[in-house]
Design an enzyme around this catalytic site. Sequence first.
Site, PDB file in Angstrom:
ATOM      1  N   ASP A  36      10.334   3.737 -25.664  1.00  0.00           N
ATOM      2  CA  ASP A  36       9.010   3.376 -25.142  1.00  0.00           C
ATOM      3  C   ASP A  36       8.633   1.964 -25.626  1.00  0.00           C
ATOM      4  OD1 ASP A  36       6.599   3.444 -23.812  1.00  0.00           O
ATOM      5  OD2 ASP A  36       5.666   4.928 -25.129  1.00  0.00           O
ATOM      6  N   HIS A  53      13.628   4.371 -21.328  1.00  0.00           N
ATOM      7  CA  HIS A  53      12.164   4.204 -21.350  1.00  0.00           C
ATOM      8  C   HIS A  53      11.768   2.895 -22.038  1.00  0.00           C
ATOM      9  CE1 HIS A  53       8.055   6.405 -21.805  1.00  0.00           C
ATOM     10  NE2 HIS A  53       7.889   5.117 -21.596  1.00  0.00           N
TER      11      HIS A  53
END
Lengths: 429, 315
Positions: A305, A61
């Site tokens: 992320d 991610h």
Amino acid sequence: MPSLIIKNGRVIDPASKRDAKGDVFIADGKFVKTLTPAQKKQAKVIDAKGLVVCPGLVDIHVHFREPGQTHKETILTGSQAAAAGGFTTVVCMPNTSPVVDNAGTVALIKSVAAAAPVHVYPTGCITVGMKGQALAPHGSLQKAGVVALTDDGLCVQSNELMHRAVEYAKMFGLSILDHCQDESMTEKAVMNEGVVSTRLGLKGWPHAAEDIIVARNIILSRYTGAHIHMQHISSAHSVELMRQAKKDGINVTAEATPHHIAFTEDALATYDTHFKMNPPLRTETDRLAIIGGLRDGTLDCIGTDHAPHAPEEKDKEFDYAPNGIIGLETALPVCLDILVKKSKFQLSHVIDLMTRKAADILKLPAGTLTPGACADVCIFDPGEAWLYNTYGAFSKSINSPWDKQTLTGRVKTTIVSGQVVYQNGKMLV
Amino acid sequence: MPWHRKHLLTIEELKRAEIEQILATAAAFRRVLDRKVKKVPALRGKTIVNLFLEPSTRTRISFEMAAKFLSADVISFDASASSTTKGETLRDTAQNIQALNADMIVLRHAASGSPLYLSKVLGIPVVNAGDGAHEHPTQALLDVFTMREKLGDLKGRKVVILGDILFSRVARSNIHALTKLGADVTIVGPSTLVPHWFESMGVRVSHNLRTALADADVVMLLRIQHERQGVSHFPSLGEYTSMFGLNYTRASWVKPDAIIMHPGPINRGVEIDSDIADSPRSVILQQVTNGIAVRMAVLYLCAGGQPEQVLTPVE
Ligand SMILES: [Zn+2]
């Protein structure tokens, strides 16, 4: 390419249940059991005494902003940040500009990524333009080389469309990754809804908005048998839903970010935009539940992320700043601190969450030191304290809440396909 | 005790003694407002900029008059925040104002926390004139000033704040000010606008107007801005009024000598009926006048004035 011998390190490879002092041998870009005497003679030797030798870290991610927002990050700078953080395989999200909803953009990303120091895998969008209205061409995207589908940053709001998406994507063997957020409940929201948002006068994002979509996805996975992966879980209740789903044998997985295990909403007390993220930082109860989920396997892996934004974009009134922080260069020390030091995880367990388990979710050829596997290695000193300074770090952006903090655990060497790409603070390719 | 603060950003950060200092200074300025010449030389030669990125004519005029009564030069502008977000950032706008040699900025902004942000960016004092749903410190100070004028010490006094608490910066600042001064605060209104989270701020949360108003010394009404909240927080203004509007009957549930307050502008017939708003119990217009004195005190103290040196009139 010369052969490599990594000597005297503590070798941790959860995939092959190895955790002992020993050597690692690499020839022709792959791990081998041992080297021939001739290879040994010519081999380059890396002394890993006092260091941990593990598979290169895997992050499913990341946001690399290319094409379209290369002032924040490029595939090259993002990959360098990855290498500096010990990551050798990353999966980048498709919310670029244009978004990755067509084979041409996949081809563009792949051609740029070919020159990157780490393995970069693209994902494609679930829906056209990430608008949540019509299915993107999953088959063509798969043919072009995406490894999964996601509208990350946004969440498919229509249950019917999500139902068809998972059903359709399953035909191509593609997993759907979902950013779980009921947008009707989070309009203009900028932080967790609760006592802190109430005191600060900021619009709250209730965890129920995440829980509802996690529950929906579990229901759809059960109904279709398709694999759905929940991105960056932030709420205790979502962890509970996942725990039950796994008990029930449903084909779902989930990830946690380093920031959601490190911080709570209390970090926002001074409106510092470096703690503004989506999903938002939540309460101590949520934070501990996420750690609990990682401990018992309810949550499958760590994903950073990594979300770069230019300094002037974060330097704003809280309401107007974008969500997200960078994380590739800090993930390992943060996980060592929060999970190993403070939560008493075995070191090998944390490495498992950042290597094999992450790779397994998307069946990526990574995450192990087993002979025959691609020779991706991370060598780090678990005890070295160092000052993280975003200026002079490798990401193009500096939006990190750990900026100018002393972190413990430092990557010394990163090896990708048998080639040393990063060593002692320097990028070598 | 000398005054140390350069900025006034929130009531939350103030100690009780600092609130007392502001109120005492405001009392001295309040006397100035009763003079023939309502002007003191305290800030002569200083330039104050009212940066109102969320328009508010009332608050802006009150700050403007306060600055003028202190003999400061004052420049005001009202602009919507969107006009700055279109191009120039708040940092750039404010740094330009500072470069033009302003001595102080009074900021009104739609985003919570923006005065704190500005105070870190600038070298000059920043006074918060209302930030999003966060705080409106001078409003709370003028409210407690007015309550004290009418009721004396607020310790143990029962104050009811009625209306849209969730979106109200006035409510938050008042909750901090009143709890610091020892008052007993109840917030009341529909559950969607008065969430239980507020209990963490030391107040009682109620959705029952009758029990909340019983024995109240003060009823503070807040403006209902249905258009701002979208459609989800309550069904209609009519429904609000029928459930929570302050009318003659409901006003009789409070103590006989209780006072009725409202930060203005009033929605007559919505949150309050006209006969109550205009009754002798209403102190709404005193609040407005006291607002000037309180803002004089805040500007004076943040500019470096000291509470004990208040001031001879200009002849
Ligand atoms: Zn996301």
